[in-house]
Design an enzyme around this catalytic site. Structure first.
Site, PDB file in Angstrom:
ATOM      1  N   GLY A  14      91.068  43.022  76.236  1.00  3.81           N
ATOM      2  CA  GLY A  14      92.030  42.584  77.260  1.00  3.81           C
ATOM      3  C   GLY A  14      92.295  43.699  78.264  1.00  3.81           C
ATOM      4  N   ARG A  75      84.980  40.487  75.844  1.00  3.10           N
ATOM      5  CA  ARG A  75      85.006  40.610  74.383  1.00  3.10           C
ATOM      6  C   ARG A  75      83.608  40.202  73.934  1.00  3.10           C
ATOM      7  NH1 ARG A  75      90.562  41.148  73.571  1.00  3.10           N
ATOM      8  NH2 ARG A  75      91.911  39.810  74.822  1.00  3.10           N
ATOM      9  N   ASP A 106      92.652  47.634  70.018  1.00  3.60           N
ATOM     10  CA  ASP A 106      92.207  47.651  68.633  1.00  3.60           C
ATOM     11  C   ASP A 106      90.733  47.255  68.458  1.00  3.60           C
ATOM     12  OD1 ASP A 106      93.515  48.056  66.074  1.00  3.60           O
ATOM     13  OD2 ASP A 106      92.835  46.012  65.660  1.00  3.60           O
ATOM     14  N   THR A 129      95.916  49.034  76.243  1.00  2.43           N
ATOM     15  CA  THR A 129      96.351  47.689  75.846  1.00  2.43           C
ATOM     16  C   THR A 129      97.840  47.538  76.121  1.00  2.43           C
ATOM     17  OG1 THR A 129      96.803  46.229  73.952  1.00  2.43           O
ATOM     18  CG2 THR A 129      96.536  48.538  73.427  1.00  2.43           C
ATOM     19  N   ASP A 131      99.711  45.841  74.355  1.00  3.83           N
ATOM     20  CA  ASP A 131     100.389  45.535  73.088  1.00  3.83           C
ATOM     21  C   ASP A 131     101.093  46.734  72.444  1.00  3.83           C
ATOM     22  OD1 ASP A 131      99.304  43.036  73.442  1.00  3.83           O
ATOM     23  OD2 ASP A 131      97.640  43.349  72.051  1.00  3.83           O
ATOM     24  N   ASP A 133     100.021  48.641  70.185  1.00  2.00           N
ATOM     25  CA  ASP A 133      99.936  48.507  68.728  1.00  2.00           C
ATOM     26  C   ASP A 133      98.976  49.488  68.070  1.00  2.00           C
ATOM     27  OD1 ASP A 133      97.713  47.378  69.879  1.00  2.00           O
ATOM     28  OD2 ASP A 133      97.677  45.604  68.606  1.00  2.00           O
ATOM     29  N   ARG A 175     100.002  40.105  70.607  1.00  2.00           N
ATOM     30  CA  ARG A 175      99.098  39.739  69.499  1.00  2.00           C
ATOM     31  C   ARG A 175      99.878  39.702  68.196  1.00  2.00           C
ATOM     32  NH1 ARG A 175      93.668  39.128  69.849  1.00  2.00           N
ATOM     33  NH2 ARG A 175      93.447  40.399  71.696  1.00  2.00           N
TER      34      ARG A 175
HETATM   35  O1  F6P Z   1      95.534  42.463  73.520  1.00  2.29           O
HETATM   36  C1  F6P Z   1      96.074  42.081  74.741  1.00  2.29           C
HETATM   37  C2  F6P Z   1      96.419  40.621  74.752  1.00  2.29           C
HETATM   38  O2  F6P Z   1      96.973  40.315  76.008  1.00  2.29           O
HETATM   39  C3  F6P Z   1      97.322  40.151  73.615  1.00  2.29           C
HETATM   40  O3  F6P Z   1      98.673  40.463  73.842  1.00  2.29           O
HETATM   41  C4  F6P Z   1      97.016  38.689  73.590  1.00  2.29           C
HETATM   42  O4  F6P Z   1      97.270  38.138  72.321  1.00  2.29           O
HETATM   43  C5  F6P Z   1      95.547  38.644  73.913  1.00  2.29           C
HETATM   44  O5  F6P Z   1      95.237  39.843  74.591  1.00  2.29           O
HETATM   45  C6  F6P Z   1      95.116  37.481  74.768  1.00  2.29           C
HETATM   46  O6  F6P Z   1      93.741  37.552  74.932  1.00  2.29           O
HETATM   47  P1  F6P Z   1      92.933  36.637  75.950  1.00  2.29           P
HETATM   48  O7  F6P Z   1      93.234  37.106  77.345  1.00  2.29           O
HETATM   49  O8  F6P Z   1      91.504  36.840  75.591  1.00  2.29           O
HETATM   50  O9  F6P Z   1      93.408  35.239  75.745  1.00  2.29           O
END
Ligand code: F6P
Length: 326
Positions: A14, A75, A106, A129, A131, A133, A175
Site C-alpha cells: 500500500g 502487491r 509488513d 505504511t 498503519d 504497525d 489492517r
Molecule cells: O497497509 C495499508 C492499508 O491501507 C491498510 O490499512 C488496509 O487494510 C490495506 O492497506 C488496504 O489495501 P488495498 O489498498 O490493497 O485495498
C-alpha cells in the site's frame, strides 16, 4: 564497504504519503556517496518484469511534497514463489544492482527478508505504511499524514453529528492494528476507539453503551479500526441500531482517502532521515535491517524483529482517551 556500487530502490504494498520523500532521500544520499541508483517500478513486480531506470538527482526533483509514489506500487504474487524470486535475482544480476532499498509495510519487509536470506542479498528496508504497525520504530512513514487526514475528516463529520445529535461510527484503516483509530480518537476528542488489540468488539461496545455514550453531550463519535476482530463500523452500527433504537446512528468509512495527500512536515522529515540512513546502513555493511526511529534516534531493526513481533499499543493512550471523554 566497497562491494556496493549500485543500489536499487522500490516501493511496494500500500502506498503511503512520504514514500516520495524517502525515494528522494535514498537517491540523493546514494549519489552523494558515489553510488549509482536504479529505480525499480511497481515494487517486486518490476524486478520480475525488468521495469528499471537509472535515476539521477533530477529524477527526484519536486517530489518531496507529493503523496503516493512516483515508482508506482503493487502487491506481487509471483514474488511469493521461489521461481518468481529467482527471476528477480537474475534481473538484479543483469542490471548490476548490488543492494536494494525496499520501502513498504509488513508484506514488503517479509518479502525482503525471504529474498535476502534465499539469495544472500543485501537489503535495507524503510517502514512505509500508514498503519504504523511495524515493531522497532516509533513511527512509520505515512502514519502522521494519515492521522491528520483522519482528524480533518472527523472534525467535519462532527459538525453534522452535532447538528443532528447523532451517533457516528467512523471506520479507519490499520489492517490489524489500532494506532490510527486510537490516536485519531484522541486527536478528534472522540468518545471512544474500538481497536483489535483490546478485548472483543462486544465487550468494548457494551462498555460504551453502559456508560451512556456521554449522556451530557449532544453527539457522539466512535472511531472503529477496520479488522475482522472489531467487525468494522457497519457491524457496530447494526448492533446498536438493533439493541438501542433510541440512538440515531450513522456510519462513515473513510477508506483510501487516508492513504492520499501531501505528506506532513513530520513525515517528510522522517522519510528524509530514514532514506539517508538506509544508505549509511548499506555503506556500514548492515544487511537485512529495517531503519527505525526510537526516541528521535535512527536505529537498525533486524527484519525478523520488525515483522514477527506485534507492535504494542500504548495502554496509557487508552486511559487518556477514556478520561478525556467523560
Ligand atoms: O497497509 C495499508 C492499508 O491501507 C491498510 O490499512 C488496509 O487494510 C490495506 O492497506 C488496504 O489495501 P488495498 O489498498 O490493497 O485495498
Amino acid at each position: 564497504m566497497g562491494t556496493i556500487k549500485c543500489i536499487g530502490i522500490l516501493t511496494s504494498g500500500g502506498d503511503a504519503p512520504g514514500m516520495n520523500a524517502a525515494v528522494r532521500a535514498v537517491t540523493r544520499s546514494a549519489i552523494y556517496n558515489g553510488l549509482e541508483v536504479k529505480a525499480i517500478y511497481r515494487g517486486y513486480k518490476g524486478l520480475i518484469t525488468g521495469e528499471i531506470e537509472t535515476f539521477r538527482t533530477q529524477n527526484v526533483s519536486n517530489i518531496i511534497q507529493q503523496g503516493g509514489t512516483i515508482l508506482k506500487t503493487a502487491r506481487c504474487k509471483e514474488f511469493m514463489t521461489p521461481e518468481g524470486r529467482q527471476e528477480a535475482y537474475e534481473t538484479l544480476q543483469r542490471e548490476g544492482i548490488d543492494a536494494l532499498v525496499c520501502i513498504g509495510g509488513d508484506g514488503t519487509l517479509t518479502g525482503a527478508r525471504i529474498f535476502a536470506t534465499e539469495h544472500n542479498y543485501p537489503i535495507v528496508g524503510l517502514p512505509g505504511t500508514i498503519d504504523n504497525d511495524l515493531f522497532g520504530t516509533d513511527s512509520t512513514i505515512g502514519y502522521d499524514t494519515a492521522l491528520n487526514t483522519i482528524m480533518d475528516a472527523v472534525d467535519k463529520i462532527r459538525d453534522t453529528a452535532t447538528s443532528h445529535e447523532r451517533l457516528f461510527f467512523i471506520e479507519v484503516m490499520g489492517r490489524d492494528a489500532g494506532f490510527l483509530a486510537l490516536n485519531g480518537a484522541i486527536a478528534t476528542g472522540s468518545e471512544a476507539a474500538i481497536i483489535p488489540e483490546i478485548a472483543t468488539e462486544y465487550d468494548q461496545l457494551g462498555e460504551l453503551i453502559k456508560n451512556g455514550f456521554r449522556k451530557s453531550k449532544n453527539s457522539s463519535i466512535v472511531l472503529v479500526a477496520e479488522s475482522p476482530l472489531t467487525g468494522g463500523a457497519m457491524a457496530m452500527a447494526e448492533r446498536v441500531k438493533n439493541e438501542y433504537p433510541q440512538y440515531d446512528v450513522r456510519v462513515t468509512i473513510l477508506g483510501h482517502i487516508q492513504r492520499g495527500g501531501s505528506p506532513t512536515a513530520f513525515d517528510r522529515i522522517l522519510a528524509s532521515r530514514m532514506g539517508a540512513a538506509a544508505i549509511d546502513a548499506l555503506l556500514e555493511d548492515q544487511r537485512n535491517v529495517m531503519i527505525g526511529i526510537q526516541n528521535d534516534e535512527i536505529v537498525y531493526v533486524p527484519f525478523n524483529k520488525a515483522i514477527k513481533n506485534d507492535k504494542p499499543i500504548n495502554r496509557d493512550l487508552l486511559n487518556t482517551l477514556r478520561i478525556l471523554s467523560i
